[in-house]
Scaffold this active site. Structure first.
Site, short mmCIF file in Angstrom:
data_model
loop_
_atom_site.label_atom_id
_atom_site.label_comp_id
_atom_site.label_asym_id
_atom_site.label_seq_id
_atom_site.Cartn_x
_atom_site.Cartn_y
_atom_site.Cartn_z
N GLU A 48 41.54 40.49 37.61
CA GLU A 48 40.93 40.79 38.92
C GLU A 48 40.39 39.55 39.61
OE1 GLU A 48 38.27 44.17 38.95
OE2 GLU A 48 39.93 45.54 38.65
N GLU B 55 45.81 48.53 34.66
CA GLU B 55 44.55 49.30 34.60
C GLU B 55 44.62 50.48 35.54
OE1 GLU B 55 40.68 47.46 34.87
OE2 GLU B 55 41.35 45.72 33.71
C1 BGP Z 1 37.97 46.68 36.25
C2 BGP Z 1 37.77 45.73 35.10
C3 BGP Z 1 37.64 46.38 33.76
C4 BGP Z 1 37.04 47.77 33.76
C5 BGP Z 1 37.41 48.62 34.97
C6 BGP Z 1 36.64 49.91 35.11
O1 BGP Z 1 37.40 46.12 37.37
O2 BGP Z 1 38.86 44.84 35.01
O3 BGP Z 1 37.02 45.45 32.91
O4 BGP Z 1 35.77 47.83 33.37
O5 BGP Z 1 37.31 47.90 36.15
O6 BGP Z 1 35.39 49.70 35.69
P1 BGP Z 1 34.06 50.29 35.07
O7 BGP Z 1 34.00 49.77 33.69
O8 BGP Z 1 32.96 49.80 35.92
O9 BGP Z 1 34.22 51.77 35.12
#
Ligand code: BGP
Length: 497
Positions: A200, A386
């Site tokens: 990201e 993701e």
């Molecule tokens: C993305 C990241 C992850 C992950 C995901 C979900 O931005 O790359 O590391 O955490 O988001 O977000 P959250 O954990 O806040 O639900």
């Protein structure tokens, strides 16, 4: 009706990040990373960072706020820091990978904790114990025919680099990062084909990457330029050291739609999208797009160009695009506002979509939309790395979670991927669901926000046995993978465990 099928070589699996899963912060000579100082929060209570000033005074502030000059993170015994022990993947990786394999996964995405390999970040010789740990993970994957996908840097840097040189704001960090890449390519190159240089990259903006600084756009573009150069040089190095390897980077790409069809709202949507494209354009095409100039001028930001940088960017473009997409958002002409003194975008809710308990709109078509947007723009293969549903899972007395809502989420999203592949002819390499084994949320630091196919018995403060228990979605996925996705066409299969 045309029968739609996923290609046989489509990679299916799960994704985790080191600081959200591994724990084991005192194992294998690991040094501290910036995210270690971030406390547990909740949906309503932001995560905090605990820091000291040069006069020895101790402070705590919103993790996303700018930190004063000279601030250095420290661990305060009065707080709980979820990254330190996380869900203890460090000691459970064999069991976790076995469970993934038994479900039928063919790929597994994980990230490297930089300070396991270089505890301070600036050493020349890598730490053997750290390398061995990651080699063991890779070997475990290969044992089951699982293709490893490695994120080299996922939202964190060694604390030493943050404290001494403001991390990515200093060009020296490029060299330290390349030392990390070299150590990894050397050790794992014969076993790992897919690499991601950064996670990201288009959202990184604070202490975790730049140490203590103002969080403004000037700073962000300096850091980003150094990361672009580092990524391009890593691509080149990887191609030279590992013939046939494929290098991508991960971009936060959840789409935003215009809130209305007012031309001003539609144009704002285009501008908002450039917060993703600016980064991706540089890394996929090898040069800054024309519109970047206006954005940089607007923020009074300067790119720290050095001789040769333009050539480096051109020669180090990515082999594939990878992205996160959990939801969609909307923007309107007034969506820009200031948060902690920094101009940012306020995304509106979408009145046509349901939300999760964390207020994330569920929009399966957003996946097909992004896949098409990206493919139209770059015509390179795409890896969805993701996606998933963070929800409250309530286990029964045996620890079993009947997460039918997650099955529904996956089913709908998978159908949209299949349409993108079969009807729109987008070249998609694979899909890794976020947090396949429950892990700590990045945004809130909670365990309560669970994404996994596999339940981990642990609460927000780290209490619990850490026992792994497959959920209903795990058994559904097993059937889904066995049928190569064909069960998507059966009625009511989501409810059959
Ligand atoms: C993305 C990241 C992850 C992950 C995901 C979900 O931005 O790359 O590391 O955490 O988001 O977000 P959250 O954990 O806040 O639900």
């Amino acid at each position: 009706m045309k029968h739609l099928s996923f290609p046989k070589n489509f990679l299916w699996g799960g994704a985790i990040a080191d600081f959200q899963a591994e724990g084991g912060y005192t194992e294998s000579g690991r040094g501290l990373v910036t995210l270690d100082f971030v406390t547990q929060g909740t949906k309503d209570e932001p995560r905090k960072i605990t820091y000291m000033l040069p006069d020895g005074s101790k402070h705590v502030s919103d993790f996303r706020a700018p930190l004063p000059d000279g601030a250095k993170g420290y661990l305060d015994p009065n707080y709980y820091y979820p990254s330190l022990n996380a869900v203890d993947f460090y000691h459970h990786y064999k069991e976790d990978i076995r469970l993934m394999a038994e479900m039928g996964c063919t790929t597994f995405r994980f990230s490297i904790c930089w300070t396991r390999i270089f505890p301070r970040g600036d050493e020349e010789i890598p730490n053997e114990d750290g390398l061995k740990f990651y080699e063991n993970i890779v070997d475990e994957c290969l044992k089951y025919g699982i293709e490893p996908l490695i994120t080299i840097c996922h939202d964190e840097i060694p604390v030493y680099l943050a404290d001494t040189i403001h991390g990515w704001l200093d060009r020296k960090t490029i060299d330290y990062y390349l030392n990390l890449c070299k150590a990894l390519f050397n050790r794992l190159g014969s076993k790992v084909k897919y690499w991601l240089t950064f996670n990201e990259i288009n959202t990184l903006n604070g202490y975790e990457m730049f140490g203590c600084t103002q969080r403004d756009h000037k700073v962000r573009f300096i850091g980003a330029h150094h990361m672009f150069i580092a990524s391009a040089l890593a691509v080149k190095m990887c191609h030279e050291m590992i013939p046939g390897a494929k290098v991508g980077a991960m971009f936060a790409s959840s789409p935003c739609y215009p809130l209305t069809c007012k031309p001003e709202d539609v144009f704002m949507q285009l501008q908002a999208r450039r917060r993703t494209w600016l980064y991706a354009d540089v890394m996929m095409r090898g040069y800054y797009p024309g519109y970047a100039e206006t954005i940089l001028e607007y923020y009074d930001a300067q790119i720290p160009w050095q001789d040769g940088d333009k050539e480096i960017l051109k020669e180090g473009t990515l082999d594939f695009y990878s992205f996160s997409c959990y939801r969609s958002t909307t923007v309107n002409k007034d969506s820009s506002f200031k948060y902690q003194g920094v101009e940012t975008l306020c995304f509106d809710q979408n009145p046509y979509l349901p939300n999760t308990n964390w207020g994330w709109p569920v929009d399966p078509m957003s996946l097909r939309y992004v896949l098409n947007e990206v493919y139209d723009r770059y015509q390179k293969p795409i890896f969805i790395v993701e996606n998933g549903m963070g929800e409250i899972d309530i286990p029964d007395e045996n620890g079993f979670v009947n997460d039918t809502y997650r099955i529904e989420y996956l089913k709908k999203h998978f159908k949209e991927i299949r349409k993108a592949v079969c009807l729109d002819h987008v070249d998609v390499i694979g899909y890794t669901m976020w947090g396949c084994i429950d892990l700590v949320s990045l945004g809130t630091g909670e365990m309560k926000k669970r994404y996994g196919w596999i339940y981990v018995d642990m609460d927000d403060l780290g209490n619990g046995t850490k026992r792994r228990i497959p959920k209903a979605s795990y058994y559904w996925m097993q059937k889904f993978l066995k049928s190569n996705g064909e069960i998507l066409d059966q009625d009511n299969d989501a409810l059959i465990i």
